[in-house]
Design a protein around this motif. Structure first.
Motif, PDB file in Angstrom:
ATOM      1  N   GLY A 135       0.779  -1.232   0.000  1.00 48.00           N
ATOM      2  CA  GLY A 135       0.000   0.000   0.000  1.00 48.00           C
ATOM      3  C   GLY A 135       0.815   1.289   0.000  1.00 48.00           C
ATOM      4  O   GLY A 135       0.235   2.375  -0.052  1.00 48.00           O
ATOM      5  N   SER A 136       2.148   1.211   0.047  1.00 49.27           N
ATOM      6  CA  SER A 136       2.943   2.443   0.149  1.00 49.27           C
ATOM      7  C   SER A 136       2.829   3.304  -1.116  1.00 49.27           C
ATOM      8  O   SER A 136       3.080   4.512  -1.074  1.00 49.27           O
ATOM      9  CB  SER A 136       4.416   2.105   0.411  1.00 49.27           C
ATOM     10  N   LEU A 137       2.464   2.698  -2.240  1.00 44.09           N
ATOM     11  CA  LEU A 137       2.343   3.473  -3.487  1.00 44.09           C
ATOM     12  C   LEU A 137       0.897   3.905  -3.754  1.00 44.09           C
ATOM     13  O   LEU A 137       0.607   4.533  -4.769  1.00 44.09           O
ATOM     14  CB  LEU A 137       2.843   2.634  -4.680  1.00 44.09           C
ATOM     15  N   GLY A 138      -0.005   3.555  -2.855  1.00 44.66           N
ATOM     16  CA  GLY A 138      -1.420   3.864  -3.077  1.00 44.66           C
ATOM     17  C   GLY A 138      -2.053   2.819  -3.990  1.00 44.66           C
ATOM     18  O   GLY A 138      -1.457   1.787  -4.288  1.00 44.66           O
ATOM     19  N   ALA A 139      -3.252   3.127  -4.445  1.00 46.95           N
ATOM     20  CA  ALA A 139      -3.994   2.144  -5.251  1.00 46.95           C
ATOM     21  C   ALA A 139      -3.374   1.991  -6.633  1.00 46.95           C
ATOM     22  O   ALA A 139      -2.930   2.978  -7.232  1.00 46.95           O
ATOM     23  CB  ALA A 139      -5.442   2.593  -5.376  1.00 46.95           C
ATOM     24  N   PRO A 140      -3.349   0.777  -7.163  1.00 48.11           N
ATOM     25  CA  PRO A 140      -2.892   0.595  -8.554  1.00 48.11           C
ATOM     26  C   PRO A 140      -3.927   1.151  -9.532  1.00 48.11           C
ATOM     27  O   PRO A 140      -5.124   0.896  -9.378  1.00 48.11           O
ATOM     28  CB  PRO A 140      -2.757  -0.927  -8.694  1.00 48.11           C
ATOM     29  N   LEU A 141      -3.455   1.914 -10.516  1.00 41.95           N
ATOM     30  CA  LEU A 141      -4.367   2.541 -11.479  1.00 41.95           C
ATOM     31  C   LEU A 141      -4.247   1.928 -12.870  1.00 41.95           C
ATOM     32  O   LEU A 141      -5.236   1.783 -13.582  1.00 41.95           O
ATOM     33  CB  LEU A 141      -4.060   4.049 -11.567  1.00 41.95           C
ATOM     34  N   MET A 142      -3.003   1.597 -13.226  1.00 42.27           N
ATOM     35  CA  MET A 142      -2.762   1.012 -14.552  1.00 42.27           C
ATOM     36  C   MET A 142      -1.680  -0.056 -14.426  1.00 42.27           C
ATOM     37  O   MET A 142      -0.796   0.056 -13.574  1.00 42.27           O
ATOM     38  CB  MET A 142      -2.250   2.079 -15.533  1.00 42.27           C
ATOM     39  N   TYR A 143      -1.780  -1.058 -15.272  1.00 43.43           N
ATOM     40  CA  TYR A 143      -0.722  -2.074 -15.325  1.00 43.43           C
ATOM     41  C   TYR A 143      -0.360  -2.283 -16.792  1.00 43.43           C
ATOM     42  O   TYR A 143      -1.238  -2.469 -17.634  1.00 43.43           O
ATOM     43  CB  TYR A 143      -1.218  -3.382 -14.675  1.00 43.43           C
ATOM     44  N   HIS A 144       0.940  -2.203 -17.078  1.00 49.05           N
ATOM     45  CA  HIS A 144       1.411  -2.406 -18.446  1.00 49.05           C
ATOM     46  C   HIS A 144       2.082  -3.773 -18.492  1.00 49.05           C
ATOM     47  O   HIS A 144       3.070  -3.998 -17.798  1.00 49.05           O
ATOM     48  CB  HIS A 144       2.425  -1.323 -18.842  1.00 49.05           C
ATOM     49  N   SER A 145       1.528  -4.668 -19.272  1.00 49.25           N
ATOM     50  CA  SER A 145       2.044  -6.039 -19.324  1.00 49.25           C
ATOM     51  C   SER A 145       2.556  -6.304 -20.739  1.00 49.25           C
ATOM     52  O   SER A 145       1.843  -6.065 -21.713  1.00 49.25           O
ATOM     53  CB  SER A 145       0.913  -7.013 -18.970  1.00 49.25           C
ATOM     54  N   THR A 146       3.774  -6.768 -20.830  1.00 49.08           N
ATOM     55  CA  THR A 146       4.369  -7.044 -22.147  1.00 49.08           C
ATOM     56  C   THR A 146       4.703  -8.522 -22.243  1.00 49.08           C
ATOM     57  O   THR A 146       5.351  -9.067 -21.351  1.00 49.08           O
ATOM     58  CB  THR A 146       5.669  -6.220 -22.318  1.00 49.08           C
ATOM     59  N   HIS A 147       4.247  -9.160 -23.306  1.00 47.74           N
ATOM     60  CA  HIS A 147       4.413 -10.607 -23.464  1.00 47.74           C
ATOM     61  C   HIS A 147       4.968 -10.851 -24.868  1.00 47.74           C
ATOM     62  O   HIS A 147       4.243 -10.777 -25.857  1.00 47.74           O
ATOM     63  CB  HIS A 147       3.042 -11.279 -23.307  1.00 47.74           C
ATOM     64  N   ARG A 148       6.274 -11.093 -24.932  1.00 42.12           N
ATOM     65  CA  ARG A 148       6.905 -11.273 -26.254  1.00 42.12           C
ATOM     66  C   ARG A 148       7.558 -12.646 -26.360  1.00 42.12           C
ATOM     67  O   ARG A 148       8.344 -13.013 -25.481  1.00 42.12           O
ATOM     68  CB  ARG A 148       7.970 -10.197 -26.490  1.00 42.12           C
ATOM     69  N   ASN A 149       7.189 -13.382 -27.369  1.00 45.21           N
ATOM     70  CA  ASN A 149       7.844 -14.666 -27.679  1.00 45.21           C
ATOM     71  C   ASN A 149       8.665 -14.502 -28.950  1.00 45.21           C
ATOM     72  O   ASN A 149       8.235 -13.798 -29.871  1.00 45.21           O
ATOM     73  CB  ASN A 149       6.814 -15.764 -27.965  1.00 45.21           C
ATOM     74  N   ALA A 150       9.796 -15.196 -29.016  1.00 41.12           N
ATOM     75  CA  ALA A 150      10.610 -15.149 -30.237  1.00 41.12           C
ATOM     76  C   ALA A 150       9.826 -15.721 -31.409  1.00 41.12           C
ATOM     77  O   ALA A 150       9.821 -15.185 -32.520  1.00 41.12           O
ATOM     78  CB  ALA A 150      11.898 -15.934 -30.033  1.00 41.12           C
ATOM     79  N   SER A 151       9.147 -16.840 -31.154  1.00 41.00           N
ATOM     80  CA  SER A 151       8.339 -17.483 -32.191  1.00 41.00           C
ATOM     81  C   SER A 151       7.382 -18.440 -31.493  1.00 41.00           C
ATOM     82  O   SER A 151       7.515 -18.679 -30.289  1.00 41.00           O
ATOM     83  CB  SER A 151       9.229 -18.264 -33.169  1.00 41.00           C
TER      84      SER A 151
END
Ligand code: NAP
Length: 341
Positions: free
Chosen positions: A140-156
């Motif tokens: 909770g030290s950063l307050g409420a989460p507002l956005m989450y950026h998720s990156t999912h990269r596969n080579a192939s």
């Protein structure tokens, strides 16, 4: 006494899990294996393990106390239902199942049994970096989460998975699950945006950007690039009210030579999440040994299935597609709080 485990499906990940259960972890013994291709099962069977012709026979065998399902998704429902009917704890690789109706049937059967038996293979929840990230958000030290950026990269991606829907009905389940878990929230609606298509992927719809609208009002954006050539690259950053918390870059040896200064990138999921898979099974062995399951549940598998379905509807409709969930059975714990109006 070692837990007697039967493995269904001895393809790529089945063989990797057999390796970790026999060579890395303690407290487990592979006593049985089966695969549609009997020769493949025989080749993968550790010394002393019985090779069964069908999953049903393996599940019903007295030589098996707990089951690991590594067959392909459409086969999971029947195998899960047989495990529940036999009262045997079961680890099921993702996806739990491939339709909403099938997920509900598995929920119904487990609820009727009255005790959790199923753990779904969402291994990111066992990764030390993700666990530290969650601890920061929960602290909770950063307050409420507002956005989450998720990156999912596969080579192939393997040839067999090369369908245009694969990024949304297979890859996305990991990002959907980790978003629900990190933010302690459910997905209320999904949007999909498809940029200029990579010429490397043939029919594959790749890359894709998915927006997950959470019940709290937080928004998750997911970049899925499953054919990006350079390696397996998983990133995540949570923007909160008073700060930002991100997964660290994986520590790796730094090489300096005439090409510059660089660090290696994992080739695939086996390398990036090797310790997470180990930890996932360590915890599963303990719970299964007590006749139950504690990790990602049938409910979590159901939720991820709904997100995949909604994403496919969203790409077809071009608009925001809502998700309607059934009431959460008490077996799966309290539902997350809804946002105040
Ligand atoms: P794979 O290499 O194709 O292996 C699946 C194996 O199961 C094959 O040998 C297949 O035989 C066999 N099989 C299929 N249906 C069966 C049935 N009804 N009964 C017995 N055996 C059956 O695929 P994989 O990459 O190992 O993936 C297996 C599962 O793990 C999938 O659900 C996948 O999504 C999941 N997975 C999870 C992760 C993760 O990060 N958690 C990573 C990779 C895979 P045939 O080839 O003859 O059909």
């Amino acid at each position: 006494m070692a837990l007697k485990i039967g493995v269904i499906g001895t393809g790529m990940i089945g063989v990797d899990h057999i390796r970790r259960l026999t060579q890395v972890l303690s407290g487990a013994e592979i006593t049985a294996v089966t695969d549609i291709d009997r020769a493949r099962a025989e080749a993968a069977a550790p010394k002393g393990a019985q090779v069964f012709d069908t999953p049903k026979e393996l599940i019903g065998s007295d030589a098996v106390e707990a089951v690991v399902i590594c067959s392909w998704g459409p086969a999971h429902e029947e195998q899960l239902l047989d495990c529940i009917a036999a009262g045997k704890p079961v680890f099921c690789e993702k996806p739990l199942v491939t339709s909403e109706a099938a997920a509900k049937r598995v929920i119904e059967a487990e609820v009727a049994f009255g005790r959790r038996l199923v753990q779904v293979g969402f291994m990111r929840r066992f990764d030390a970096d993700y666990r530290r990230l969650k601890a920061v958000i929960d602290g909770g030290s950063l307050g409420a989460p507002l956005m989450y950026h998720s990156t999912h990269r596969n080579a192939s991606v393997p040839e067999g998975l090369y369908t245009s829907d694969m990024p949304l009905n297979d890859t996305l389940v990991h990002d959907a699950d980790i978003s629900r878990w990190l933010l302690d929230d459910e997905v209320a609606a999904v949007e999909v945006r498809v940029p200029r298509r990579s010429t490397r992927g043939g029919e594959l719809r790749d890359p894709t950007i998915v927006l997950l609208h959470m019940t709290s009002g937080a928004i998750v954006d997911v970049e899925i690039s499953v054919n990006i050539a350079y390696g397996y690259d998983i990133r995540g950053e949570v923007s909160c009210e008073m700060g930002v918390a991100a997964l660290p870059n994986r520590p790796a040896t730094v090489i300096s030579d005439r090409f510059g200064i660089r660090q290696a990138i994992p080739e695939d999921w086996r390398e990036r999440f090797i310790e997470a898979y180990d930890q996932e099974f360590r915890e599963w062995i303990v719970a299964a040994g007590q006749g139950t399951a504690t990790g990602p549940s049938t409910w979590d598998g159901y939720a991820a299935t709904l997100v995949g379905d909604a994403a496919l509807r969203a790409v077809a409709s071009g608009t925001r597609e809502s998700i309607e969930m059934i009431e959460k059975p008490a077996l799966y714990g309290p539902a997350p709080a809804l946002a105040a109006e």
